[in-house]
Design a protein around this motif. Structure first.
Motif, PDB file in Angstrom:
ATOM      1  N   ALA A  80       0.829  -1.375  -0.195  1.00  0.00           N
ATOM      2  CA  ALA A  80       0.101  -0.103  -0.103  1.00  0.00           C
ATOM      3  C   ALA A  80       0.820   1.105   0.068  1.00  0.00           C
ATOM      4  O   ALA A  80       0.480   2.281   0.668  1.00  0.00           O
ATOM      5  CB  ALA A  80      -1.072  -0.044   1.196  1.00  0.00           C
ATOM      6  N   HIS A  81       1.750   1.373  -0.996  1.00  0.00           N
ATOM      7  CA  HIS A  81       2.620   2.557  -1.051  1.00  0.00           C
ATOM      8  C   HIS A  81       1.993   3.671  -1.853  1.00  0.00           C
ATOM      9  O   HIS A  81       2.655   4.810  -2.089  1.00  0.00           O
ATOM     10  CB  HIS A  81       3.957   2.227  -1.478  1.00  0.00           C
ATOM     11  CG  HIS A  81       4.897   1.354  -0.575  1.00  0.00           C
ATOM     12  ND1 HIS A  81       5.345   0.164  -0.877  1.00  0.00           N
ATOM     13  CD2 HIS A  81       5.027   1.639   0.930  1.00  0.00           C
ATOM     14  CE1 HIS A  81       5.913  -0.275   0.227  1.00  0.00           C
ATOM     15  NE2 HIS A  81       5.650   0.635   1.108  1.00  0.00           N
ATOM     16  N   LEU A  82       0.759   3.254  -2.594  1.00  0.00           N
ATOM     17  CA  LEU A  82       0.366   4.410  -3.362  1.00  0.00           C
ATOM     18  C   LEU A  82       0.045   5.694  -2.743  1.00  0.00           C
ATOM     19  O   LEU A  82       0.448   6.710  -3.430  1.00  0.00           O
ATOM     20  CB  LEU A  82      -0.833   3.569  -4.138  1.00  0.00           C
ATOM     21  CG  LEU A  82      -1.500   4.793  -5.020  1.00  0.00           C
ATOM     22  CD1 LEU A  82      -0.719   4.992  -6.345  1.00  0.00           C
ATOM     23  CD2 LEU A  82      -2.940   3.674  -5.700  1.00  0.00           C
ATOM     24  N   ALA A  83      -0.653   5.886  -1.702  1.00  0.00           N
ATOM     25  CA  ALA A  83      -1.063   6.950  -1.170  1.00  0.00           C
ATOM     26  C   ALA A  83       0.339   7.538  -0.664  1.00  0.00           C
ATOM     27  O   ALA A  83       0.559   9.077  -0.897  1.00  0.00           O
ATOM     28  CB  ALA A  83      -1.922   6.790   0.251  1.00  0.00           C
ATOM     29  N   GLY A  84       1.109   7.176  -0.116  1.00  0.00           N
ATOM     30  CA  GLY A  84       2.347   7.866   0.469  1.00  0.00           C
ATOM     31  C   GLY A  84       3.039   8.343  -0.715  1.00  0.00           C
ATOM     32  O   GLY A  84       3.848   9.431  -0.735  1.00  0.00           O
ATOM     33  N   SER A  85       3.352   7.411  -1.850  1.00  0.00           N
ATOM     34  CA  SER A  85       4.235   7.773  -3.046  1.00  0.00           C
ATOM     35  C   SER A  85       3.564   9.040  -3.571  1.00  0.00           C
ATOM     36  O   SER A  85       4.227  10.035  -3.954  1.00  0.00           O
ATOM     37  CB  SER A  85       4.129   6.775  -4.122  1.00  0.00           C
ATOM     38  OG  SER A  85       4.716   5.674  -3.611  1.00  0.00           O
ATOM     39  N   ILE A  86       2.365   9.153  -3.673  1.00  0.00           N
ATOM     40  CA  ILE A  86       1.586  10.259  -4.308  1.00  0.00           C
ATOM     41  C   ILE A  86       1.476  11.427  -3.360  1.00  0.00           C
ATOM     42  O   ILE A  86       2.227  12.564  -3.806  1.00  0.00           O
ATOM     43  CB  ILE A  86       0.095   9.991  -4.689  1.00  0.00           C
ATOM     44  CG1 ILE A  86      -0.237   8.780  -5.795  1.00  0.00           C
ATOM     45  CG2 ILE A  86      -0.621  11.358  -5.023  1.00  0.00           C
ATOM     46  CD1 ILE A  86       0.399   9.269  -6.912  1.00  0.00           C
ATOM     47  N   LEU A 111      -2.884  -0.973   6.288  1.00  0.00           N
ATOM     48  CA  LEU A 111      -3.281   0.169   7.077  1.00  0.00           C
ATOM     49  C   LEU A 111      -1.966   0.811   7.790  1.00  0.00           C
ATOM     50  O   LEU A 111      -1.797   1.996   7.424  1.00  0.00           O
ATOM     51  CB  LEU A 111      -4.372  -0.525   8.391  1.00  0.00           C
ATOM     52  CG  LEU A 111      -4.274   0.672   9.288  1.00  0.00           C
ATOM     53  CD1 LEU A 111      -5.116   1.826   8.915  1.00  0.00           C
ATOM     54  CD2 LEU A 111      -5.292  -0.059  10.505  1.00  0.00           C
ATOM     55  N   LEU A 112      -1.068   0.003   7.993  1.00  0.00           N
ATOM     56  CA  LEU A 112       0.215   0.493   8.702  1.00  0.00           C
ATOM     57  C   LEU A 112       1.057   1.094   7.548  1.00  0.00           C
ATOM     58  O   LEU A 112       1.673   2.200   7.954  1.00  0.00           O
ATOM     59  CB  LEU A 112       0.712  -0.634   9.482  1.00  0.00           C
ATOM     60  CG  LEU A 112       0.083  -1.275  10.631  1.00  0.00           C
ATOM     61  CD1 LEU A 112       1.097  -2.475  11.080  1.00  0.00           C
ATOM     62  CD2 LEU A 112      -0.214  -0.175  11.512  1.00  0.00           C
ATOM     63  N   SER A 113       1.015   0.673   6.242  1.00  0.00           N
ATOM     64  CA  SER A 113       1.936   1.017   5.296  1.00  0.00           C
ATOM     65  C   SER A 113       1.346   2.260   4.823  1.00  0.00           C
ATOM     66  O   SER A 113       1.849   3.574   4.633  1.00  0.00           O
ATOM     67  CB  SER A 113       1.791   0.177   4.058  1.00  0.00           C
ATOM     68  OG  SER A 113       2.365  -0.838   4.258  1.00  0.00           O
TER      69      SER A 113
END
Length: 163
Positions: free
Chosen positions: A70-76, A100-102
Protein backbone atom coordinates in the motif's frame (compact mmCIF):
# COMPACT_ATOMS: atom_id res chain seq x y z
CA UNK A 1 -20.01 24.11 -7.59
CA UNK A 2 -16.41 24.64 -8.54
CA UNK A 3 -14.55 23.03 -11.41
CA UNK A 4 -12.28 21.23 -8.95
CA UNK A 5 -12.45 17.47 -8.90
CA UNK A 6 -11.29 14.42 -6.98
CA UNK A 7 -8.85 11.85 -8.31
CA UNK A 8 -9.44 8.26 -7.33
CA UNK A 9 -6.38 6.11 -7.82
CA UNK A 10 -6.39 2.35 -7.47
CA UNK A 11 -3.30 0.19 -7.43
CA UNK A 12 -4.93 -2.48 -9.58
CA UNK A 13 -8.33 -3.46 -10.92
CA UNK A 14 -8.84 -5.67 -7.85
CA UNK A 15 -9.40 -2.43 -5.86
CA UNK A 16 -12.28 -1.34 -8.09
CA UNK A 17 -15.03 -2.50 -5.71
CA UNK A 18 -13.74 -0.12 -3.02
CA UNK A 19 -13.42 2.71 -5.56
CA UNK A 20 -17.01 2.22 -6.68
CA UNK A 21 -18.22 3.01 -3.15
CA UNK A 22 -16.27 6.28 -3.23
CA UNK A 23 -17.56 7.08 -6.70
CA UNK A 24 -21.16 6.58 -5.58
CA UNK A 25 -20.75 9.15 -2.78
CA UNK A 26 -19.04 11.67 -5.07
CA UNK A 27 -21.67 11.27 -7.77
CA UNK A 28 -24.48 11.66 -5.23
CA UNK A 29 -22.91 14.95 -4.13
CA UNK A 30 -22.31 16.10 -7.71
CA UNK A 31 -18.52 16.10 -7.39
CA UNK A 32 -16.51 15.57 -10.55
CA UNK A 33 -13.98 12.78 -10.32
CA UNK A 34 -11.59 10.69 -12.36
CA UNK A 35 -10.65 7.06 -11.77
CA UNK A 36 -7.15 5.86 -12.69
CA UNK A 37 -5.15 2.66 -12.20
CA UNK A 38 -1.69 3.68 -11.04
CA UNK A 39 0.69 1.39 -9.19
CA UNK A 40 3.39 2.84 -6.94
CA UNK A 41 5.54 -0.21 -7.68
CA UNK A 42 4.69 -1.26 -11.24
CA UNK A 43 4.16 2.18 -12.79
CA UNK A 44 6.20 4.58 -10.63
CA UNK A 45 6.87 7.01 -13.48
CA UNK A 46 3.15 7.22 -14.25
CA UNK A 47 2.52 7.88 -10.53
CA UNK A 48 5.13 10.64 -10.49
CA UNK A 49 3.73 12.35 -13.58
CA UNK A 50 0.18 12.15 -12.24
CA UNK A 51 1.09 13.53 -8.80
CA UNK A 52 3.22 16.37 -10.12
CA UNK A 53 0.50 17.50 -12.54
CA UNK A 54 -2.55 16.89 -10.33
CA UNK A 55 -2.97 20.50 -9.18
CA UNK A 56 -2.59 21.83 -12.73
CA UNK A 57 -5.27 19.32 -13.80
CA UNK A 58 -7.78 20.83 -11.34
CA UNK A 59 -7.73 18.09 -8.75
CA UNK A 60 -8.40 19.32 -5.22
CA UNK A 61 -7.97 16.01 -3.40
CA UNK A 62 -6.67 12.55 -4.21
CA UNK A 63 -8.06 9.27 -2.91
CA UNK A 64 -5.47 6.47 -3.17
CA UNK A 65 -6.77 2.93 -2.72
CA UNK A 66 -4.28 0.08 -2.37
CA UNK A 67 -3.67 -3.13 -0.49
CA UNK A 68 -0.75 -5.13 0.85
CA UNK A 69 2.37 -2.90 0.82
CA UNK A 70 0.00 0.00 0.00
CA UNK A 71 2.62 2.57 -0.94
CA UNK A 72 0.37 4.34 -3.44
CA UNK A 73 -0.97 7.03 -1.09
CA UNK A 74 2.45 7.80 0.39
CA UNK A 75 4.15 7.87 -3.00
CA UNK A 76 1.58 10.31 -4.33
CA UNK A 77 1.67 12.44 -1.16
CA UNK A 78 5.44 12.76 -1.45
CA UNK A 79 5.04 14.34 -4.89
CA UNK A 80 2.15 16.77 -4.39
CA UNK A 81 0.95 19.29 -1.84
CA UNK A 82 -2.67 18.31 -2.46
CA UNK A 83 -4.45 16.41 0.31
CA UNK A 84 -4.14 12.66 -0.16
CA UNK A 85 -6.61 10.28 1.45
CA UNK A 86 -5.40 6.71 1.77
CA UNK A 87 -7.74 3.74 1.73
CA UNK A 88 -6.06 0.53 2.87
CA UNK A 89 -7.56 -2.57 1.25
CA UNK A 90 -8.22 -5.83 3.06
CA UNK A 91 -6.15 -8.75 1.86
CA UNK A 92 -6.24 -12.46 2.58
CA UNK A 93 -2.71 -12.35 3.97
CA UNK A 94 -3.00 -10.01 6.94
CA UNK A 95 -6.58 -8.81 6.76
CA UNK A 96 -5.56 -5.34 5.60
CA UNK A 97 -3.42 -4.50 8.64
CA UNK A 98 -0.34 -4.46 6.40
CA UNK A 99 -2.01 -1.91 4.11
CA UNK A 100 -3.32 0.13 7.05
CA UNK A 101 0.11 0.44 8.63
CA UNK A 102 1.79 1.19 5.29
CA UNK A 103 -0.72 3.97 4.66
CA UNK A 104 -0.93 5.57 8.08
CA UNK A 105 2.76 5.47 9.10
CA UNK A 106 4.04 8.41 7.08
CA UNK A 107 7.07 10.52 8.01
CA UNK A 108 6.60 14.09 9.28
CA UNK A 109 5.85 16.53 6.49
CA UNK A 110 4.27 13.92 4.15
CA UNK A 111 0.83 13.34 5.67
CA UNK A 112 -1.74 10.92 4.34
CA UNK A 113 -5.24 11.16 5.78
CA UNK A 114 -6.15 7.52 6.30
CA UNK A 115 -9.60 6.01 6.60
CA UNK A 116 -10.61 2.52 7.70
CA UNK A 117 -9.69 -0.65 5.84
CA UNK A 118 -11.97 -0.76 2.76
CA UNK A 119 -13.26 2.70 3.74
CA UNK A 120 -13.90 4.04 0.26
CA UNK A 121 -17.12 5.76 1.27
CA UNK A 122 -15.52 7.73 4.08
CA UNK A 123 -12.63 8.69 1.80
CA UNK A 124 -15.16 10.28 -0.55
CA UNK A 125 -16.93 12.05 2.32
CA UNK A 126 -13.59 13.42 3.53
CA UNK A 127 -12.70 14.57 0.01
CA UNK A 128 -16.07 16.31 -0.19
CA UNK A 129 -15.40 18.08 3.11
CA UNK A 130 -12.05 19.27 1.76
CA UNK A 131 -13.69 20.70 -1.35
CA UNK A 132 -16.49 22.24 0.71
CA UNK A 133 -14.02 24.53 2.48
CA UNK A 134 -14.33 26.86 -0.53
CA UNK A 135 -17.66 25.75 -1.98
CA UNK A 136 -20.80 26.90 -0.14
CA UNK A 137 -23.11 24.86 -2.39
CA UNK A 138 -21.24 21.67 -1.54
CA UNK A 139 -21.14 22.68 2.12
CA UNK A 140 -24.94 22.88 2.08
CA UNK A 141 -25.19 19.46 0.38
CA UNK A 142 -23.02 17.98 3.13
CA UNK A 143 -25.17 19.62 5.81
CA UNK A 144 -28.32 18.17 4.24
CA UNK A 145 -26.72 14.73 3.90
CA UNK A 146 -25.88 14.73 7.61
CA UNK A 147 -29.39 15.88 8.41
CA UNK A 148 -30.77 12.96 6.37
CA UNK A 149 -28.46 10.54 8.20
CA UNK A 150 -29.75 11.80 11.55
CA UNK A 151 -33.35 11.50 10.36
CA UNK A 152 -32.78 7.88 9.28
CA UNK A 153 -31.42 6.98 12.70
CA UNK A 154 -34.38 8.66 14.37
CA UNK A 155 -36.75 6.69 12.11
CA UNK A 156 -34.95 3.46 12.97
CA UNK A 157 -35.22 4.20 16.68
CA UNK A 158 -38.90 5.05 16.35
CA UNK A 159 -39.55 1.78 14.54
CA UNK A 160 -37.96 -0.13 17.43
CA UNK A 161 -40.45 1.35 19.82
CA UNK A 162 -43.45 0.62 17.60
CA UNK A 163 -42.78 -3.00 16.64
Amino acid sequence: MSDLRVAILIGSKSDLQIAEKAIAVLENLGIAHELRIISAHRTPEKARIFAESARANNFAAIIAIAGKAAHLAGSIAALTSLPVIGVPVKSDDLGGMDALLSTVQMPPGIPVATVAINGGENAAWLAAEILAVRDETLCEKLRLARENMRAKISEQEASLNHD
